[in-house]
Scaffold this motif. Structure first.
Motif, PDB file in Angstrom:
ATOM      1  N   ASN A   3      40.315  17.960   4.783  1.00  0.00           N
ATOM      2  CA  ASN A   3      40.054  18.249   3.091  1.00  0.00           C
ATOM      3  C   ASN A   3      38.784  18.151   2.897  1.00  0.00           C
ATOM      4  O   ASN A   3      38.089  17.345   3.063  1.00  0.00           O
ATOM      5  N   SER A   4      37.967  19.249   2.298  1.00  0.00           N
ATOM      6  CA  SER A   4      36.575  19.416   2.203  1.00  0.00           C
ATOM      7  C   SER A   4      36.194  18.736   1.012  1.00  0.00           C
ATOM      8  O   SER A   4      34.892  18.445   0.902  1.00  0.00           O
ATOM      9  N   ARG A   6      36.642  15.608   0.755  1.00  0.00           N
ATOM     10  CA  ARG A   6      36.238  14.161   1.547  1.00  0.00           C
ATOM     11  C   ARG A   6      34.611  14.178   1.863  1.00  0.00           C
ATOM     12  O   ARG A   6      33.950  13.291   1.905  1.00  0.00           O
ATOM     13  N   ASN A   7      33.890  15.201   1.724  1.00  0.00           N
ATOM     14  CA  ASN A   7      32.675  15.294   2.042  1.00  0.00           C
ATOM     15  C   ASN A   7      31.812  15.105   0.867  1.00  0.00           C
ATOM     16  O   ASN A   7      31.999  15.843  -0.173  1.00  0.00           O
ATOM     17  N   LYS A  11      31.991  17.305  -2.893  1.00  0.00           N
ATOM     18  CA  LYS A  11      32.556  16.864  -4.064  1.00  0.00           C
ATOM     19  C   LYS A  11      31.535  16.638  -5.114  1.00  0.00           C
ATOM     20  O   LYS A  11      32.065  17.037  -6.130  1.00  0.00           O
ATOM     21  N   ASP A  45      44.456  17.150  -5.767  1.00  0.00           N
ATOM     22  CA  ASP A  45      43.843  16.509  -4.409  1.00  0.00           C
ATOM     23  C   ASP A  45      44.620  15.769  -3.852  1.00  0.00           C
ATOM     24  O   ASP A  45      45.148  14.839  -4.456  1.00  0.00           O
ATOM     25  N   ILE A  47      45.909  14.161   0.149  1.00  0.00           N
ATOM     26  CA  ILE A  47      45.268  13.933   1.373  1.00  0.00           C
ATOM     27  C   ILE A  47      44.910  14.959   2.477  1.00  0.00           C
ATOM     28  O   ILE A  47      43.781  14.950   2.961  1.00  0.00           O
ATOM     29  N   SER A  50      42.743  20.264  -1.022  1.00  0.00           N
ATOM     30  CA  SER A  50      42.309  20.231  -2.202  1.00  0.00           C
ATOM     31  C   SER A  50      42.050  21.709  -2.873  1.00  0.00           C
ATOM     32  O   SER A  50      41.914  22.397  -2.127  1.00  0.00           O
TER      33      SER A  50
END
Length: 88
Positions: A3-4, A6-7, A11, A45, A47, A50
């Motif tokens: 999940n990008s 999470r960066n 974000k 969004d 886990i 997204s």
């Protein structure tokens, strides 16, 4: 697939562009060189993935990944000013 969102860098970029669209009086997205008015925008969004979901005036729904969303050209109208947000 990760999940990008999470960066933290990605974000922050996505949330900044998202907030500018939400706070604007009106906004437009360019798809295939056509300008479409954005009626609603939201972030789905979970886990594993997204998506940024954009609904336009012509009842078209775009489901974009964070990377696709950041690359799209968006025109934001606020306080009489027009700002064009482009890709990275």
């Amino acid at each position: 697939m990760a999940n990008s969102l999470r960066n933290p860098v990605i974000k922050k970029l996505v949330m900044d562009k998202y907030q500018r669209i939400k706070d604007s009086e009106k906004s437009f997205i360019y798809v295939d060189m056509k300008k479409e008015k954005i009626n609603d925008i939201r972030i789905n969004d979970s886990i594993n993935f997204s998506r940024i979901i954009i609904e336009t005036e012509s009842n078209t729904i775009y489901q974009l990944t964070p990377a696709e969303f950041l690359r799209k050209r968006v025109e934001v109208h606020k306080d009489g000013k027009v700002v064009t947000l482009r890709g990275l």
